[in-house]
Write a protein that holds these residues in place. Sequence first.
Motif, mmCIF file in Angstrom:
data_model
loop_
_atom_site.group_PDB
_atom_site.id
_atom_site.type_symbol
_atom_site.label_atom_id
_atom_site.label_comp_id
_atom_site.label_asym_id
_atom_site.label_seq_id
_atom_site.Cartn_x
_atom_site.Cartn_y
_atom_site.Cartn_z
ATOM 1 N N GLN A 1 -73.544 -15.882 18.739
ATOM 2 C CA GLN A 1 -73.759 -16.408 20.089
ATOM 3 C C GLN A 1 -73.229 -15.404 21.105
ATOM 4 O O GLN A 1 -72.171 -14.807 20.908
ATOM 5 N N TYR A 2 -74.006 -15.256 22.164
ATOM 6 C CA TYR A 2 -73.684 -14.293 23.218
ATOM 7 C C TYR A 2 -73.578 -15.015 24.549
ATOM 8 O O TYR A 2 -74.419 -15.853 24.880
ATOM 9 N N LEU A 3 -72.553 -14.652 25.317
ATOM 10 C CA LEU A 3 -72.374 -15.149 26.675
ATOM 11 C C LEU A 3 -72.728 -14.021 27.627
ATOM 12 O O LEU A 3 -72.228 -12.901 27.479
ATOM 13 N N PHE A 4 -73.597 -14.310 28.588
ATOM 14 C CA PHE A 4 -73.953 -13.364 29.646
ATOM 15 C C PHE A 4 -73.435 -13.989 30.936
ATOM 16 O O PHE A 4 -73.948 -15.013 31.383
ATOM 17 N N HIS A 5 -72.392 -13.412 31.523
ATOM 18 C CA HIS A 5 -71.685 -13.990 32.670
ATOM 19 C C HIS A 5 -71.894 -13.082 33.882
ATOM 20 O O HIS A 5 -71.245 -12.048 34.010
ATOM 21 N N ILE B 1 -70.893 -9.106 28.723
ATOM 22 C CA ILE B 1 -71.784 -9.542 27.642
ATOM 23 C C ILE B 1 -70.871 -9.689 26.433
ATOM 24 O O ILE B 1 -70.365 -8.695 25.901
ATOM 25 N N ILE B 2 -70.632 -10.934 26.028
ATOM 26 C CA ILE B 2 -69.607 -11.250 25.045
ATOM 27 C C ILE B 2 -70.225 -11.867 23.789
ATOM 28 O O ILE B 2 -71.073 -12.753 23.888
ATOM 29 N N VAL B 3 -69.770 -11.423 22.621
ATOM 30 C CA VAL B 3 -70.127 -12.086 21.365
ATOM 31 C C VAL B 3 -69.036 -13.138 21.162
ATOM 32 O O VAL B 3 -67.913 -12.820 20.770
ATOM 33 N N THR B 4 -69.355 -14.394 21.503
ATOM 34 C CA THR B 4 -68.318 -15.429 21.555
ATOM 35 C C THR B 4 -67.787 -15.838 20.187
ATOM 36 O O THR B 4 -66.663 -16.301 20.085
ATOM 37 N N ASN B 5 -68.587 -15.681 19.133
ATOM 38 C CA ASN B 5 -68.129 -16.062 17.798
ATOM 39 C C ASN B 5 -67.983 -14.854 16.873
ATOM 40 O O ASN B 5 -68.087 -14.975 15.651
ATOM 41 N N ALA B 6 -67.689 -13.696 17.448
ATOM 42 C CA ALA B 6 -67.531 -12.463 16.660
ATOM 43 C C ALA B 6 -66.387 -12.580 15.666
ATOM 44 O O ALA B 6 -66.500 -12.077 14.546
ATOM 45 N N ASP B 7 -65.292 -13.241 16.031
ATOM 46 C CA ASP B 7 -64.146 -13.351 15.125
ATOM 47 C C ASP B 7 -64.545 -14.045 13.824
ATOM 48 O O ASP B 7 -64.054 -13.701 12.759
ATOM 49 N N GLU B 8 -65.461 -15.009 13.917
ATOM 50 C CA GLU B 8 -65.898 -15.754 12.739
ATOM 51 C C GLU B 8 -66.931 -14.991 11.909
ATOM 52 O O GLU B 8 -66.904 -15.038 10.685
ATOM 53 N N LEU B 9 -67.886 -14.325 12.591
ATOM 54 C CA LEU B 9 -69.057 -13.796 11.898
ATOM 55 C C LEU B 9 -69.169 -12.276 11.799
ATOM 56 O O LEU B 9 -69.920 -11.777 10.966
#
Length: 166
Positions: free
Chosen positions: A81-85, A133-141
């Motif tokens: 999942q990616y967050l674009f803020h 531009i953030i990979v919000t679940n990078a820690d998990e995946l």
Amino acid sequence: MFGKWKKKKAASPIEIKAPLTGKAVPLSEVPDEAFAAGHMGQGIAIEPAEGRLVAPFDGTVAHVIKSKHAVMLEDAQTGLQYLFHIGINTVGLKGEGYTSHVNTGDQVKAGQVLIEFDMEAIRNAGYPLITPIIVTNADELASKVEGQTGHVAAGQDVVLNVELKA
């Protein structure tokens, strides 16, 4: 029974193209500690040169922030999942200057316009336009998230390389 001895193939990095045209910079340059220190996740930021945020890949809109300044996309194939803020502290604009073209749950195609924004109005209101531009679940995946800096064109240039965990 024999499956447990199979070697997993090393996955090639997932390349995420720029959702904006502009200058890609490290997250550490974002004037907001939550983003700059990586508390929101790993990623990159872009100083936009034009007011259009496009889908960098085919996916699903996981969430559109009520004030339309941010959107989350999920890549169905990887689960990332990616967050674009768009901008910093722009929630204070209460949606002024932003036009969302998608809703939560929508399926989107790479290059599809997600949000248009009035750069001048946002700047005039005193908000930085830099867009994390953030990979919000990078820690998990993900085992690794690498950003590419420099000038980028929306939908053309790679800004993130993500390696999935085995």
